[in-house]
Design a protein around this motif. Structure first.
Motif, mmCIF file in Angstrom:
data_model
loop_
_atom_site.group_PDB
_atom_site.id
_atom_site.type_symbol
_atom_site.label_atom_id
_atom_site.label_comp_id
_atom_site.label_asym_id
_atom_site.label_seq_id
_atom_site.Cartn_x
_atom_site.Cartn_y
_atom_site.Cartn_z
ATOM 1 N N ARG A 1 -6.362 4.454 -5.840
ATOM 2 C CA ARG A 1 -5.859 5.833 -5.882
ATOM 3 C C ARG A 1 -4.719 5.979 -6.874
ATOM 4 O O ARG A 1 -4.609 6.996 -7.581
ATOM 5 N N GLU B 1 1.118 4.333 -2.704
ATOM 6 C CA GLU B 1 0.941 5.734 -2.339
ATOM 7 C C GLU B 1 2.171 6.560 -2.703
ATOM 8 O O GLU B 1 2.057 7.713 -3.151
ATOM 9 N N HIS B 2 3.350 5.966 -2.523
ATOM 10 C CA HIS B 2 4.591 6.661 -2.884
ATOM 11 C C HIS B 2 4.622 6.945 -4.391
ATOM 12 O O HIS B 2 4.951 8.073 -4.815
ATOM 13 N N SER C 1 -5.654 1.653 -1.962
ATOM 14 C CA SER C 1 -4.385 2.274 -2.345
ATOM 15 C C SER C 1 -4.119 2.101 -3.832
ATOM 16 O O SER C 1 -3.639 3.029 -4.505
ATOM 17 N N ASN D 1 0.826 -1.207 0.000
ATOM 18 C CA ASN D 1 0.000 0.000 0.000
ATOM 19 C C ASN D 1 0.863 1.261 0.000
ATOM 20 O O ASN D 1 0.582 2.233 -0.704
ATOM 21 N N ARG D 2 1.920 1.251 0.799
ATOM 22 C CA ARG D 2 2.768 2.447 0.883
ATOM 23 C C ARG D 2 3.519 2.692 -0.426
ATOM 24 O O ARG D 2 3.745 3.847 -0.812
ATOM 25 N N LYS E 1 2.043 9.714 -5.331
ATOM 26 C CA LYS E 1 2.500 11.060 -4.994
ATOM 27 C C LYS E 1 3.621 11.517 -5.928
ATOM 28 O O LYS E 1 3.639 12.665 -6.389
#
Length: 992
Positions: free
Chosen positions: A229, A200-201, A226, A196-197, A204
């Protein structure tokens, strides 16, 4: 792919063929210049999808081209890591992922700490730990933090539920908190959290600084927040897009609304998923993905390119109608025939899976007759896939099952599991022999000798299980030809039995691996299965070392079996280039000219929904986790995608190996929608051929056997127990005495009547040899049962009857002894030459009566033969032993017999266990042989049998007296079932 404001999201309709239609549109869009296509990055769901898209690019190019960079998004179901584009060095601030195997073992430790002895141990404990880890992953994928489980809403829901749900939830939370504390100490995070991170990384980074070259997300249907997104960011980048598979843009708005909230509650405070959501609909997970992306279905554009193997456009509309949700499906009544037509789709209903596999193999064989025609078989049933692969080898077609096989079903995996089973069951015969005759065991130039020795050991271990441990086997083979060979095997297995209870799992797995290599050599690690096994062992040993897991070695078999079931061994390249066999996951995005969807039964496709055993459904619904029915919708989408092929066959069987089954709900929908068109869609030809392919020409019923050996072959010895068989069923005597065939007991066989008789005889023999001590018969019987390693359950069930009968026997023998009768011989062997034929046998007991004459005794664990059987000449054992004694055939005694007794351990008419019966006609008896005629009649029956079969030329007719009870050892040899009914019909005709 024209640029426009808003998200660039596209859908490729089912009938267009996803991979080929995708490539047909990407190539003209991005292949400007020599390196244009190579600058493109594709985000794909799995490694299998990479292969599928690569093959589509090859078909499109015809010659060659530089492929785009393909990055795997991955999924927890596929156990694949993220591609390098999404796991860059720039994400160094994201903690590393915890090893999932180590986590599994540590969760078991914490579960034991939380619940104590109630948590179980060994394999049961580790299974529960695996379930906890799976639930944790499920929550993390949905972006649910551990603190969310402590919210007031969740606490209120749990408080209203049954006690076991409260206990399960509390224990889950405690174990999770222990694990989170350990992760914090180690500076790690769980793999789904890291995934998930990373999403997200990337989101962004790309939003802040759009990449220089285009990115296209292809075929991704995972609806994790995630990832959704990230896909939203990709859809908004310049010259980038998200391309979805089989999103139904033709579905009416009211039908789309009927699918439910799908993550977007109607009112604030409502759960993300409503109770009325149509989670089993094939479009539901795509609606959920769009909702989480913040994309309206009206914003999704159609992909207008088609692949080379596209189906008619009407197919997509028919598929849409097929899967209408409950309320909307009422419109089937008014649908015109054109809207219900599934041209090119056939239904194949078979009686059983074997017939289904044969019919599908025939369809594949027929399709390959057409040049360049591709065939894909899709099934969740790996057993059915294996059958089809085997049938195709009949025609030299090697088809690979790309879904792979579980590691325990491979040759290398079986070696390790059999070693663990030998350890768990203390060298029980079944796993031991299975291990020793395994195709990899003893491989090399000495393989033939190895197998010969293993088969000799097999013969020695037949019957009830001997004692436990290597020492027992060593005692059995001592002094035989295989003793040196067994010493080598014992040296390999001995280190396993030095492992103590509570041994480190690392040491147990290491010892098993070393024993496997010593047994099989380095060939064990060759091939895909060997490499997978080596990787499994090293991974488990490393994790067990770090986790400090202790285990009873006897639990290793169950633990390893569970862990190995989660490892799939996929075949390398090399199968037929135009045949593919897929599981449901592997089939996504694939396309062929003919698609066979098989195993369409409830519980298989779709699989039975499995409820989470740790967190109650109400809690999961409140947290925003899709319910158990969500996976049924994924299965429906898999079928809808497959139905887009030019030709499709849907197959199912009416029953499986366990009993009748229910056709898949998807099949029932197809049948209902087709209505009066159903008959035109039935696949009949392949089914007919499947039923005919193995049918041989009619063969006349086998005649009743009546072998006629020559005079030399007939002159065989006659045992005292064989004369009854010779007269009652000559063929049984022929097979036993002339052909010398013996039936073999199974390994670990249940104690038979013959075994019980052997035990009873041995008990009485040892008691007589000990001097017939009063009160010691029961103790001797217990010693014999221990020596024979009788199964505890059998001992418990048989002991009351045995002990009561022995007590009766002891009383009768001691009473007879007081009256002057004495035991003269026990288990005595004797023989007698009569008319040149050796009559031989063993007397259970011979007593000398006060008048000097003999009493012949035969022990029976069941009911003795009746007097009429002896009168008819079918129970002559006692008389033959008496004739041998009369002819000085026994060393211990030589006299005329006047008593012929069966000592039975069965229940007497008065309820007493154990009694004596003489088949002599006297007193009130209505059948039997008079005592004075007993020996002359026995001799007459003996001479008659010798004249007819041993010295004569009468055939050894099978079941000469079918009304007599007989042993069934040779029924298959005489092919009894093929002619016995005919024999009965002939007798009825004769009587008429």
């Amino acid at each position: 792919m024209p640029e426009r404001a808003g998200p660039n999201v596209y859908s490729i309709a089912a009938h267009r063929g996803f991979a080929d239609a995708l490539v047909a549109g990407l190539v003209p869009r991005y292949s400007n210049g020599d390196l244009g296509l190579a600058r493109l990055t594709l985000l794909l769901p799995s490694l299998r999808a990479v292969r599928t898209v690569t093959e589509a690019f090859v078909r499109q190019s015809g010659t060659g081209l530089l492929l785009p960079r393909m990055t795997v998004v991955g999924g927890l179901d596929l156990d694949e890591t993220l591609g390098p584009s999404l796991d860059p060095l720039g994400a160094a601030d994201i903690a590393p992922a915890a090893d999932p195997t180590r986590r599994w073992l540590r969760l078991a430790h914490y579960l034991r700490e939380v619940e104590g002895d109630a948590a179980g141990k060994g394999a049961a404990l580790l299974r529960r730990a695996w379930e906890i880890g799976r639930t944790m992953d499920r929550l993390l994928v949905e972006g649910i933090a551990p603190i969310d489980l402590l919210s007031d809403e969740v606490i209120a829901i749990v408080g209203d539920l049954a006690g076991h749900w409260r206990d399960n939830t509390r224990n889950f939370l405690m174990v999770q908190q222990y694990w989170i504390a350990e992760l914090s100490t180690r500076g790690e995070i769980d793999a789904p959290e890291r995934r998930n991170r990373l999403f997200e990384h990337a989101a962004k980074a790309w939003k802040a600084a759009p990449p220089a070259h285009p990115i296209v997300a292809v075929g991704i249907t995972s609806a994790s927040p995630s990832l959704a997104r990230l896909l939203r960011v990709v859809s908004e980048l310049d010259r980038c897009a998200v391309i979805l598979p089989d999103l139904d843009l033709e579905l009416d708005a009211e039908v789309w609304d009927e699918l439910g909230t799908a993550g977007v509650p109607v009112e604030p405070g409502d759960p993300p998923f409503g109770r009325g959501d149509a989670a089993t609909h094939p479009q539901y997970h795509l609606k959920l993905l769009l909702n989480r992306m913040g994309v309206n279905r009206d914003e999704v554009q159609r992909w207008h390119r088609s692949g080379a193997g596209a189906a008619p456009p009407e197919r997509s509309r028919a598929i849409s109608n097929l899967f209408l949700p409950p309320q909307a499906s009422a419109r089937w009544v008014d649908l015109p025939a054109a809207a219900r037509r599934l041209a090119g789709v056939r239904l194949l209903e078979c009686r059983h899976p074997g017939e289904e596999a044969q019919a599908l193999a025939i369809l594949i064989r027929q399709a390959l007759e057409v040049p360049e025609r591709r065939v894909a078989l899709i099934t969740p049933d790996r057993g059915l896939a294996g059958r089809i692969v085997a049938h195709l080898r009949r025609w030299g077609i090697e088809a690979d099952d790309t879904a792979g096989r579980p590691l325990p079903q491979t040759a290398a995996g079986r070696v390790l599991l059999l070693l663990a089973q030998v350890l768990a069951e203390q060298v029980a015969p079944v796993p031991l022999i299975a291990l020793l005759v395994h195709p990899l065991a003893g491989a090399g130039v000495g393989r033939a000798t190895w197998l010969e020795n293993a088969r000799r050991l097999d013969l020695k271990l037949r019957g009830p299980r001997p004692g436990v441990g290597l020492e027992t086997i060593a005692g059995i083979v001592r002094g035989t030809r295989i003793e040196p060979w067994w010493a080598g095997v014992e040296a390999i297995l001995a280190p396993l039995f030095t492992l103590a209870e509570g041994e480190p799992l690392e040491a147990i797995v290491g010892a098993l691996g070393e024993a496997a290599e010593a047994l099989c050599g380095e060939d064990l690690w060759a091939g895909p299965d060997g490499r997978a096994l080596a990787a499994f062992i090293e991974e488990l040993r490393g994790a067990a070392h770090d986790a400090g897991t202790l285990l009873d070695p006897r639990e290793a078999h169950a633990v390893l079996r569970d862990a190995m079931e989660r490892v799939a061994v996929r075949p390398p390249w090399g199968g037929h280039p135009r045949v593919a066999i897929y599981g449901l996951l592997e089939a996504r995005m694939s396309r062929a000219d003919l698609v066979l969807c098989s195993g369409l039964t409830e519980g298989s496709w779709p699989a039975s929904p499995s409820q989470d055993s740790l967190l109650p459904p109400a809690v999961l619904r409140a947290l925003g986790v899709p319910g158990a029915d969500f996976r049924i919708g994924l299965s429906a989408h898999d079928l809808a995608a497959a139905l887009g092929a030019p030709e499709v066959v849907l197959s199912w069987a009416q029953r499986d190996d366990a009993g009748p089954v229910i056709p898949s709900r998807f099949v029932l929908r197809v049948r209902a929608m087709l209505g009066d068109q159903l008959d035109r869609h039935l696949e009949v030809n392949a089914l007919t051929l499947a039923r005919l392919i193995d049918d041989a020409a009619p063969v006349a019923a086998h005649p009743r056997p009546h072998p006629m050996p020559d005079a030399d072959q007939r002159r065989v010895d006659v045992p005292v127990t064989g004369l009854d068989r010779l007269r009652g069923d000559p063929y049984q005597f022929y097979a036993s005495a002339i052909l010398r065939l013996r039936s073999l007991d199974g390994l670990d066989a249940e104690p038979s009547a013959a075994w019980k008789g052997e035990v009873a005889h041995l008990v009485m023999q040892r008691w007589h040899e000990a001097g017939e001590p009063a009160g010691q018969l029961h103790a001797i019987a217990q010693d014999v049962l221990v020596e024979k390693n009788a199964h505890p359950l059998m001992r418990v069930l048989w002991w009351p009857r045995l002990s009561a009968a022995l007590e009766t026997f002891e009383g009768m023998i001691l009473a007879a002894k007081a009256d002057g009768r004495r035991v003269a011989a026990v288990e005595a062997r004797g023989e007698w030459r009569h008319r040149g034929i050796r009559i031989h046998g063993r007397a259970d007991r011979i007593d000398v009566l006060p008048d000097g004459k003999l009493a012949v005794v035969d022990y029976k664990t069941g009911q003795p033969p009746s007097g009429s059987r002896g009168q008819e000449g079918f129970a002559l054992q006692l008389g033959l032993i008496a004739l041998i004694a009369q002819a000085n055939g026994f060393d211990e005694v030589a006299a005329e017999a006047n008593a012929f007794e069966y000592w039975s351990m069965a229940k007497d008419t008065d309820g007493t266990m154990g009694y004596v019966f003489e088949p002599v006609l006297e007193g009130r008896k209505k059948s039997g042989i008079p005592r004075e005629d007993f020996l002359p009649e026995t001799r007459r029956y003996l001479d008659d049998a010798l004249d007819r079969w041993i010295l004569g030329d009468e055939p050894f007719t099978a079941r000469l007296n079918p009304e007599l009870g007989s042993y069934a050892d040779y029924d298959q040899l005489m092919r009894l079932d093929e002619w016995i009914a005919t024999l009965g019909n002939k007798r009825e005709e004769g009587a008429a």
